[in-house]
Motif scaffolding. Structure first.
Motif, short mmCIF file in Angstrom:
data_model
loop_
_atom_site.label_atom_id
_atom_site.label_comp_id
_atom_site.label_asym_id
_atom_site.label_seq_id
_atom_site.Cartn_x
_atom_site.Cartn_y
_atom_site.Cartn_z
N TYR A 133 4.60 10.29 5.00
CA TYR A 133 4.41 10.88 3.67
C TYR A 133 3.13 11.68 3.60
CZ TYR A 133 1.27 6.89 2.90
OH TYR A 133 0.26 5.98 3.00
N ASP A 134 3.10 12.54 2.61
CA ASP A 134 1.90 13.34 2.31
C ASP A 134 1.20 12.66 1.14
OD1 ASP A 134 1.33 16.86 2.15
OD2 ASP A 134 0.15 15.30 1.17
N ASP A 135 -0.03 12.24 1.36
CA ASP A 135 -0.74 11.49 0.31
C ASP A 135 -1.18 12.46 -0.80
OD1 ASP A 135 -2.01 9.40 -1.00
OD2 ASP A 135 -3.90 9.78 0.03
N ALA A 136 -0.22 12.94 -1.54
CA ALA A 136 -0.48 13.99 -2.52
C ALA A 136 -1.39 13.51 -3.64
CB ALA A 136 0.84 14.49 -3.10
N ASP A 137 -1.30 12.23 -4.00
CA ASP A 137 -2.10 11.77 -5.14
C ASP A 137 -3.42 11.12 -4.72
OD1 ASP A 137 -1.10 9.52 -4.02
OD2 ASP A 137 -0.05 8.79 -5.82
N GLY A 138 -3.68 11.15 -3.39
CA GLY A 138 -4.99 10.71 -2.91
C GLY A 138 -5.25 9.23 -3.01
N THR A 139 -4.21 8.42 -3.08
CA THR A 139 -4.43 6.96 -3.18
C THR A 139 -4.65 6.33 -1.81
OG1 THR A 139 -2.05 6.59 -3.09
CG2 THR A 139 -3.06 6.75 -5.27
N ARG A 140 -4.41 7.12 -0.76
CA ARG A 140 -4.55 6.66 0.61
C ARG A 140 -3.60 5.51 0.94
NH1 ARG A 140 -8.56 9.45 2.69
NH2 ARG A 140 -8.68 8.22 4.60
N SER A 141 -2.52 5.45 0.26
CA SER A 141 -1.42 4.53 0.58
C SER A 141 -0.15 5.10 -0.07
CB SER A 141 -1.69 3.13 0.05
OG SER A 141 -1.74 3.14 -1.37
N LEU A 142 0.99 4.60 0.37
CA LEU A 142 2.23 5.12 -0.19
C LEU A 142 2.30 4.75 -1.67
CD1 LEU A 142 4.96 6.53 0.43
CD2 LEU A 142 5.93 4.24 0.75
N SER A 143 2.50 5.78 -2.48
CA SER A 143 2.63 5.54 -3.92
C SER A 143 3.58 6.60 -4.49
CB SER A 143 1.27 5.61 -4.61
OG SER A 143 0.67 6.86 -4.34
N SER A 144 3.95 6.39 -5.70
CA SER A 144 5.02 7.22 -6.26
C SER A 144 4.61 8.68 -6.44
CB SER A 144 5.48 6.66 -7.61
OG SER A 144 4.39 6.64 -8.52
N GLY A 145 3.31 8.97 -6.35
CA GLY A 145 2.89 10.36 -6.49
C GLY A 145 2.89 11.12 -5.17
N ASP A 146 3.29 10.49 -4.09
CA ASP A 146 3.25 11.13 -2.78
C ASP A 146 4.53 11.92 -2.49
OD1 ASP A 146 0.81 9.99 -2.49
OD2 ASP A 146 1.54 8.28 -1.30
N LEU A 147 4.43 12.74 -1.43
CA LEU A 147 5.60 13.52 -1.02
C LEU A 147 6.16 12.92 0.26
CD1 LEU A 147 4.16 17.13 -1.50
CD2 LEU A 147 5.61 15.84 -3.06
N VAL A 148 7.46 12.74 0.30
CA VAL A 148 8.11 12.17 1.49
C VAL A 148 8.34 13.29 2.49
CG1 VAL A 148 10.14 10.99 2.36
CG2 VAL A 148 9.21 10.38 0.12
N ARG A 149 7.81 13.12 3.69
CA ARG A 149 8.00 14.12 4.74
C ARG A 149 9.24 13.80 5.57
NH1 ARG A 149 5.74 18.65 3.60
NH2 ARG A 149 3.51 18.51 3.17
N SER A 150 9.37 12.57 5.93
CA SER A 150 10.56 12.19 6.70
C SER A 150 10.84 10.72 6.52
CB SER A 150 10.37 12.50 8.19
OG SER A 150 9.38 11.65 8.73
N VAL A 151 12.09 10.37 6.71
CA VAL A 151 12.51 8.99 6.59
C VAL A 151 13.35 8.67 7.82
CG1 VAL A 151 13.78 7.27 5.24
CG2 VAL A 151 12.58 9.13 4.08
N ALA A 152 13.08 7.55 8.44
CA ALA A 152 13.90 7.13 9.57
C ALA A 152 14.16 5.64 9.46
CB ALA A 152 13.19 7.46 10.88
#
Lengths: 235, 169
Positions: free
Chosen positions: A192-211
Motif C-alpha cells: 500500500y501507499d501510506d497516503a495518510d501518513g499514519t505509517r501503517s495500513l489504514s483506511s486513508g491509504d491506497l492499495v497498490r497490490s493484493v496477493a
C-alpha cells in the motif's frame, strides 16, 4: 276557440317538448300555448315528425348483441397460469431469496467469502482503472474490511511495515501488510501507499497490490510465492 | 359487481348499437364498448350511463379517423382486384340499399350532428348530449332539430347529393 298567446314559444322549446326534455313549468306553458295556437302546433308536429322519421331511418341500422357473452368476456379474469406453475414459481422465488440471503451473509460475515470476493479484484474497474476519487473509496472499503477481520480475530496481522520505496516510484511511502486467515487457509499480502501518513495500513491509504496464497501445513506460516490478485495504479 | 352487471345489462346493447351505427363495424363496436366499460371501472364517474356514451363517442371518433385511412386503401385495392359480386334477392337488395343510404346520409353529416342524432336515439339526456359535443345544454334542442333536418334532406336527395357543409364539419 281560445285565443293564442301573443308570445310564441321558440323552436328550441318546441323541440325540447317533443323530446320530453323541457322542464315542467315551461312544458306546461308551451302545451297550453299549443292548445290555442294552430301555427305553433303545426311547427311542433313537424319537429316531432322529423324526430320520428330519423328514428325510423336509424332503425335500419340495428345490430344484435349477446350481452351475457360480452359480460363474460369483460368479467373474465386474466388468463391464469397453469396450476403446476404456481408452486414452481413460489419455489423459485424462495430459492432466489435464499441464494441472495446466503450470498449477502457470506459477503458480509464470512472471511472466506470476503477472500473469495478478492478473486474478482482484477476485474473491478473501480479498483484498477477508476479515477483517484473512486479508487480511494474502493481502497478504503477494502482496507476497512481487512482491518475489521484482524480486530475480530478472524485474521491475524503478521506484518505491517512502513515505509520504504517498494514500487520504485519515489519517496519511501510504501508499506507491506501481511495477514493470515487460518479458517480460510490462506495468507494475504497487501502493498500500500501510506497516503495518510499514519505509517501503517489504514483506511486513508491506497492499495497498490493484493496477493493471496494458501497457508502451509503449519498454520500461521507465510508461504511463498503469493498469487497476485490485483495491481492498481491510482497515483 | 352486481351494480356493474346491472349497468352493463342496461347500457351495453345501446352502446354497441350506437357504436355500430357510428362505425358500421360490429366487432369494432363491441371492442370499443368493452373498452368504455373497462375505463368506467377505472374512473368510477358519478353518472356512469352518460359517461359511458361520451367516452364511447370519443373512442369511436378516434377509431373512425383511423379507419377512414384504412378504408381508402381497401377501396383502392378492391378497385384494382375487381370486387366479386354475389347474387342477392330483391328483398336483400332493397334492404342493403336502404342501409347503405342511411349510412351514406349519416356519413355526410358533420361529426357533431351525427353524434347528437345517434346519442339521442340511445336515450341520453340533453345534459349528456351537451357534454358529448361540447356545447351548452340550451343549444342542444336547436342543434338536434337542424341535424334531423339535414339527415332527412340527405336521405331524400340520395347518395349523390353533395355533403352538407356545417360550421362544425
Amino acid at each position: 276557440m281560445p285565443r293564442p298567446s301573443r308570445l310564441h314559444p321558440p323552436n328550441r322549446d318546441l323541440v325540447a317538448l317533443a323530446d320530453r326534455a323541457l322542464p315542467w313549468p315551461a312544458a306546461a306553458r308551451v302545451q297550453l300555448h299549443l292548445l290555442r295556437c294552430d301555427r305553433c302546433r303545426v311547427r311542433a308536429e313537424a319537429l316531432a315528425g322529423d324526430r320520428d322519421a330519423v328514428r325510423h331511418q336509424l332503425r335500419h341500422l340495428e345490430v344484435a348483441t349477446d350481452t351475457s357473452a360480452a359480460w363474460t368476456r369483460l368479467a373474465a379474469p386474466a388468463p391464469a397460469r397453469p396450476r403446476w406453475a404456481r408452486p414452481a414459481l413460489a419455489s423459485a422465488a424462495v430459492a432466489v431469496l435464499a441464494l441472495g440471503g446466503a450470498l449477502w451473509w457470506r459477503t458480509h460475515q464470512q472471511p472466506q467469502a470476503f477472500l473469495s470476493a478478492l478473486e474478482t479484484l482484477p476485474s473491478r474497474p473501480d479498483l484498477l482503472d477508476a479515477p483517484a476519487a473512486r479508487g480511494r473509496r474502493a481502497d478504503a472499503a477494502f482496507i476497512t474490511r481487512l482491518l475489521a477481520l484482524t480486530e475480530t480475530g478472524q485474521a491475524e496481522r503478521v506484518r505491517d511495515t512502513c515505509c520504504s520505496d517498494h514500487d520504485g516510484e519515489g519517496p519511501d511511502d510504501d508499506g507491506l501488510f501481511a495477514a493470515t486467515l487460518p479458517a480460510a487457509g490462506m495468507a494475504l499480502h497487501v502493498m500500500y501507499d501510506d497516503a495518510d501518513g499514519t505509517r501503517s495500513l489504514s483506511s486513508g491509504d491506497l492499495v497498490r497490490s493484493v496477493a493471496r496464497s494458501p497457508l502451509s501445513v503449519r498454520s500461521g506460516d507465510l508461504p511463498s510465492p503469493a498469487v497476485p490478485l490485483a495491481m492498481t495504479s491510482t497515483r | 359487481m352486481a351494480s356493474l352487471k346491472r349497468l352493463f345489462d342496461t347500457c351495453y346493447p345501446g352502446l354497441v348499437r350506437f357504436l355500430y351505427r357510428r362505425l358500421g363495424d360490429r366487432d369494432l363496436a363491441e371492442d370499443i364498448a368493452q373498452e368504455a366499460f373497462i375505463r368506467l371501472l377505472r374512473e368510477s364517474p358519478e353518472r356512469p350511463e352518460g359517461w359511458l356514451f361520451v367516452v364511447a363517442a370519443n373512442l369511436a371518433r378516434d377509431a373512425h379517423r383511423r379507419d377512414s385511412r384504412r378504408a381508402r386503401h381497401l377501396e383502392l385495392l378492391k378497385a384494382e382486384l375487381g370486387a366479386v359480386e354475389v347474387p342477392a334477392t330483391d328483398l336483400q337488395v332493397v334492404r342493403e340499399e336502404t342501409v347503405a343510404g342511411v349510412r351514406d346520409g349519416l356519413a355526410r353529416l358533420s361529426e357533431r350532428d351525427r353524434t347528437l342524432l345517434l346519442l339521442y336515439e340511445e336515450g341520453l339526456a340533453y345534459r349528456d348530449l351537451a357534454a358529448a359535443v361540447g356545447v351548452k345544454e340550451s343549444s342542444i334542442a336547436p342543434l338536434l332539430a337542424r341535424a334531423r333536418q339535414r339527415l332527412l334532406r340527405q336521405l331524400k336527395e340520395g347518395p349523390h347529393a353533395p355533403p352538407i357543409a356545417t360550421a362544425s364539419a
